[in-house]
Design a protein around this motif. Sequence first.
Motif, mmCIF file in Angstrom:
data_model
loop_
_atom_site.group_PDB
_atom_site.id
_atom_site.type_symbol
_atom_site.label_atom_id
_atom_site.label_comp_id
_atom_site.label_asym_id
_atom_site.label_seq_id
_atom_site.Cartn_x
_atom_site.Cartn_y
_atom_site.Cartn_z
ATOM 1 N N GLY A 70 0.787 -1.163 -0.018
ATOM 2 C CA GLY A 70 0.046 0.151 -0.121
ATOM 3 C C GLY A 70 0.936 1.281 -0.103
ATOM 4 N N ASN A 71 0.515 2.262 -0.713
ATOM 5 C CA ASN A 71 1.230 3.482 -0.829
ATOM 6 C C ASN A 71 0.758 4.875 -0.406
ATOM 7 N N GLY A 72 -0.589 4.382 0.446
ATOM 8 C CA GLY A 72 -1.050 5.659 1.079
ATOM 9 C C GLY A 72 -2.109 6.344 0.380
ATOM 10 N N LEU A 73 -2.085 6.259 -0.828
ATOM 11 C CA LEU A 73 -3.119 6.856 -1.617
ATOM 12 C C LEU A 73 -4.618 6.454 -1.341
ATOM 13 N N LYS A 74 -5.305 7.599 -1.074
ATOM 14 C CA LYS A 74 -6.893 7.334 -0.691
ATOM 15 C C LYS A 74 -8.004 7.575 -1.681
ATOM 16 N N ARG A 75 -8.736 6.828 -1.534
ATOM 17 C CA ARG A 75 -9.995 7.254 -2.690
ATOM 18 C C ARG A 75 -10.261 8.570 -2.660
ATOM 19 N N ASP A 76 -10.555 9.379 -1.502
ATOM 20 C CA ASP A 76 -10.765 10.872 -1.406
ATOM 21 C C ASP A 76 -9.613 11.664 -2.000
ATOM 22 N N THR A 77 -8.403 11.070 -1.835
ATOM 23 C CA THR A 77 -7.365 12.056 -2.494
ATOM 24 C C THR A 77 -7.511 12.041 -4.160
ATOM 25 N N MET A 78 -7.748 10.794 -4.636
ATOM 26 C CA MET A 78 -7.753 10.680 -6.126
ATOM 27 C C MET A 78 -9.312 11.601 -6.675
ATOM 28 N N LYS A 79 -10.160 11.463 -5.741
ATOM 29 C CA LYS A 79 -11.598 12.117 -6.174
ATOM 30 C C LYS A 79 -11.245 13.623 -6.165
ATOM 31 N N ASN A 80 -10.746 14.210 -4.982
ATOM 32 C CA ASN A 80 -10.255 15.728 -5.064
ATOM 33 C C ASN A 80 -9.577 16.056 -6.101
ATOM 34 N N HIS A 81 -8.529 15.261 -6.489
ATOM 35 C CA HIS A 81 -7.571 15.690 -7.581
ATOM 36 C C HIS A 81 -7.829 15.166 -9.054
ATOM 37 N N ASP A 82 -9.155 14.610 -9.011
ATOM 38 C CA ASP A 82 -9.702 13.951 -10.220
ATOM 39 C C ASP A 82 -8.768 13.107 -11.091
ATOM 40 N N PHE A 83 -8.355 12.164 -10.479
ATOM 41 C CA PHE A 83 -7.507 11.048 -11.278
ATOM 42 C C PHE A 83 -7.649 9.811 -10.621
ATOM 43 N N ILE A 84 -7.064 8.601 -11.213
ATOM 44 C CA ILE A 84 -7.330 7.251 -10.820
ATOM 45 C C ILE A 84 -5.795 6.914 -10.864
ATOM 46 N N ALA A 85 -5.687 6.314 -9.858
ATOM 47 C CA ALA A 85 -4.295 5.818 -9.787
ATOM 48 C C ALA A 85 -4.326 4.283 -9.054
ATOM 49 N N SER A 86 -3.142 3.454 -8.938
ATOM 50 C CA SER A 86 -3.263 2.286 -8.005
ATOM 51 C C SER A 86 -2.757 2.688 -6.752
ATOM 52 N N GLN A 87 -3.263 2.007 -5.740
ATOM 53 C CA GLN A 87 -3.267 2.427 -4.472
ATOM 54 C C GLN A 87 -2.009 1.301 -3.918
#
Length: 239
Positions: A70-87
């Motif tokens: 796990g890299n610490g990337l949260k779904r909320d972070t992806m939503k706020n920055h409008d991108f999708i990436a592996s967690q």
Amino acid sequence: MLALKNTENLTGALISGDYWDLDELCTALHRLTGNESRYLDWQGARMRLLRTMHDLRQAYQGSKNVESVGNGLKRDTMKNHDFIASQNNIYFSTEILWPELIFALVAINDFINLHKKYEQATDLDIHIVNARKLQALIAEALKKNMSEETYTFAMQYVITSNAFVEEYAIQYIDLLNISYIDMSKEQRTQAFESIVHNIIVQTKDYHNFKSKILSETNKTKSTIHDFRMNIEYPESIEW
């Protein structure tokens, strides 16, 4: 992030990191050890570090252990920055025998000093900094396997550069490796401090061994670095 921890049976330590962590470490060791003809009296130590580098390269090329972390990337972070990436990030790792790592701890010091001397490098040289990271990780792991008193003495010996690997009989590390592999976990625990002491301080046991190697090389007029012992490593190791 580069990491190092004991293997389950204390046979060695697991070095892990992402592709760039391990590539950065290999680049640092490659730069510090220089080319084959530069540090002639350190050829044995250089070959030893190159072997460790080979294992590390094999690891980040996917030939050893691979895991998803796990890299610490949260779904909320992806939503706020409008991108999708592996967690998750991919981490690579390989096991290295403890005698080999203890020797590397000392050998890196010598090559850092040589790099400073011949390349006019400072402690802020990026390759020195990255190599020091590995030394720090080895030292931190050693701390868990030794008494405080013995650990403090050994580290002080390394820090003050009383430990060195010029004209080192690297065959001694092979001898220790084979002996260490054949031990049980309990035997390794009991013998660990003695092995650290023999490598770092270069005890009478080491010097007696080196004298025997020199006696053999004198017969063949070869260098101590080129002498080969008839030692075979097992195909599999219980780490």
